[in-house]
Design an enzyme around this catalytic site. Structure first.
Site, short mmCIF file in Angstrom:
data_model
loop_
_atom_site.label_atom_id
_atom_site.label_comp_id
_atom_site.label_asym_id
_atom_site.label_seq_id
_atom_site.Cartn_x
_atom_site.Cartn_y
_atom_site.Cartn_z
N ASN A 85 0.81 -1.23 0.00
CA ASN A 85 0.00 0.00 0.00
C ASN A 85 0.84 1.28 0.00
OD1 ASN A 85 -2.46 1.74 0.96
ND2 ASN A 85 -0.88 2.02 2.53
N SER A 146 -4.38 3.15 -9.21
CA SER A 146 -5.20 4.37 -9.08
C SER A 146 -5.93 4.62 -10.39
CB SER A 146 -4.29 5.57 -8.78
OG SER A 146 -5.02 6.77 -8.93
N TYR A 159 3.26 10.33 -11.06
CA TYR A 159 2.40 9.51 -10.18
C TYR A 159 1.52 8.60 -11.04
CZ TYR A 159 -1.18 8.27 -6.73
OH TYR A 159 -2.04 7.59 -5.91
N ALA A 161 2.03 7.56 -14.10
CA ALA A 161 2.87 6.54 -14.74
C ALA A 161 3.20 5.44 -13.73
CB ALA A 161 4.15 7.17 -15.29
N LYS A 163 1.44 4.47 -11.21
CA LYS A 163 0.27 3.65 -10.89
C LYS A 163 -0.14 2.75 -12.07
CE LYS A 163 -0.01 4.66 -6.65
NZ LYS A 163 0.13 3.62 -5.62
P1 NAD Z 1 -1.41 8.40 2.82
O1 NAD Z 1 -0.42 9.41 2.43
O2 NAD Z 1 -2.46 8.74 3.83
O3 NAD Z 1 -0.69 7.06 3.29
C1 NAD Z 1 0.40 6.55 2.59
C2 NAD Z 1 1.19 5.67 3.53
O4 NAD Z 1 2.37 5.23 2.86
C3 NAD Z 1 1.64 6.44 4.77
O5 NAD Z 1 1.53 5.60 5.89
C4 NAD Z 1 3.09 6.76 4.45
O6 NAD Z 1 3.88 6.95 5.59
C5 NAD Z 1 3.48 5.51 3.68
N1 NAD Z 1 4.69 5.72 2.90
C6 NAD Z 1 4.97 6.68 2.00
N2 NAD Z 1 6.22 6.53 1.53
C7 NAD Z 1 6.74 5.45 2.15
C8 NAD Z 1 7.99 4.80 2.11
N3 NAD Z 1 8.98 5.23 1.33
N4 NAD Z 1 8.18 3.70 2.88
C9 NAD Z 1 7.20 3.28 3.68
N5 NAD Z 1 5.98 3.85 3.79
C10 NAD Z 1 5.78 4.93 3.03
O7 NAD Z 1 -2.06 7.92 1.46
P2 NAD Z 1 -3.32 6.99 1.11
O8 NAD Z 1 -4.28 7.86 0.41
O9 NAD Z 1 -3.74 6.18 2.28
O10 NAD Z 1 -2.62 6.08 0.01
C11 NAD Z 1 -2.35 4.71 0.15
C12 NAD Z 1 -2.10 4.13 -1.22
O11 NAD Z 1 -3.28 4.27 -2.00
C13 NAD Z 1 -0.97 4.81 -1.99
O12 NAD Z 1 -0.25 3.84 -2.72
C14 NAD Z 1 -1.72 5.73 -2.93
O13 NAD Z 1 -0.99 6.02 -4.09
C15 NAD Z 1 -2.96 4.89 -3.23
N6 NAD Z 1 -4.09 5.68 -3.72
C16 NAD Z 1 -4.65 6.64 -2.94
C17 NAD Z 1 -5.73 7.37 -3.46
C18 NAD Z 1 -6.41 8.46 -2.68
O14 NAD Z 1 -7.26 9.16 -3.25
N7 NAD Z 1 -6.12 8.67 -1.42
C19 NAD Z 1 -6.21 7.10 -4.74
C20 NAD Z 1 -5.60 6.11 -5.49
C21 NAD Z 1 -4.55 5.39 -4.96
#
Ligand code: NAD
Length: 251
Positions: A85, A146, A159, A161, A163
């Site tokens: 994640n 995503s 971002y 690319a 995903k």
């Molecule tokens: P968020 O920023 O709330 O959480 C992301 C988590 O990843 C955090 O706990 C952060 O500390 C951790 N993280 C980031 N870089 C890291 C690293 N180098 N090593 C270890 N941990 C790391 O984001 P979210 O919205 O909960 O996103 C979670 C996933 O879902 C991501 O991959 C994001 O791209 C994807 N996503 C989110 C959305 C959205 O709208 N929120 C949409 C599509 C995809």
């Protein structure tokens, strides 16, 4: 008995947002859950809330990802579920991008996911005895793609690319690992209310909400419920899929 009783699950970036909601959902379904975060103390503190375990891990460190999966496998007798994640979203128009920003996004979102799939694939391919005494082989891997990876978004080229790469990774790994009983799927969330999207301008969020058939943004637990489904036996004939969790978004 719950759906994931005696299963061991690892959620990277599980200290907030979608990762934390997923860790809670998997724990509720009976799994022993390990969450990782860049800050080990925070990961441990967060995991206590749902009776899980926390470890420090920067997923951009390819070898550390493999070592962490080994550590989890050794401590808990195997690995049944991986949710890769952890991810970052850095915005910037093409003309503004610097090489370091591009590399950082690809290191975390793509290489980090590859490392996790590789290590989890090895662990899940092994026969092991679960805590309930059953012999198991195989497992379920869920990646975070995503909608942006499919549709693209101005100001988010790298971002997007990354995903799209994650979606391709899920489809490809599913083909490689299926013969060993390992399923690999991805979810492709729309705009979910987390720290990741909190910095987007209000008008962008309003536009995205209006573009969803359901007319609103999503919440982390709405993604977590779909991940829990993919993790468990209810999805035992589902692999190589990228499942939209976007409220019917048509950007
Ligand atoms: P968020 O920023 O709330 O959480 C992301 C988590 O990843 C955090 O706990 C952060 O500390 C951790 N993280 C980031 N870089 C890291 C690293 N180098 N090593 C270890 N941990 C790391 O984001 P979210 O919205 O909960 O996103 C979670 C996933 O879902 C991501 O991959 C994001 O791209 C994807 N996503 C989110 C959305 C959205 O709208 N929120 C949409 C599509 C995809």
């Amino acid at each position: 008995m719950s759906e994931l009783t005696a299963r061991v699950a690892l959620v990277t970036g599980g200290t907030r947002g979608i990762g934390l909601a997923t860790a809670r959902a998997l724990a509720q379904a009976g799994a022993t859950v390990v969450v990782t975060g860049r800050d080990a103390d925070r990961a441990e503190a967060v995991a206590k809330e749902f009776g899980g375990h926390g470890l420090g891990l920067d997923v951009a460190d390819f070898d550390a990802v493999g070592a962490t999966v080994k550590q989890v496998t050794a401590a808990h007798g195997g690995l049944d579920v991986l949710v890769a994640n952890a991810g970052i979203m850095e915005s910037g128009l093409l003309g503004m991008l610097r090489a370091d920003d591009v590399r950082r996004t690809l290191d975390v979102n793509v290489a980090g996911a590859v490392a996790a799939v590789q290590a989890a694939g090895r662990a899940m391919a092994r026969k092991r005895r679960s805590a309930d005494g059953t012999e198991r082989r195989g497992g379920s891997i869920v990646l975070l793609a995503s909608v942006v990876g499919t549709y693209g978004a101005a100001g988010q080229s790298v971002y997007a690319a990354s995903k799209a790469a994650v979606a391709a990774l899920a489809r490809s790994a599913a083909r490689e690992l299926g013969g060993r009983g390992i399923r690999v799927n991805a979810v492709a969330p729309g705009v979910i209310r987390t720290d990741l999207t909190a910095s987007l301008p209000a008008e962008v969020l309003d536009r995205q909400a209006a573009a969803a058939a359901l007319g609103r943004l999503g919440d982390p637990d709405e993604v977590a419920d779909v991940i829990r489904f993919l993790a468990g036996d209810a999805a035992r004939y589902v692999t190589g899929q990228v499942l939209g969790v976007d409220g019917g978004l048509v950007p």
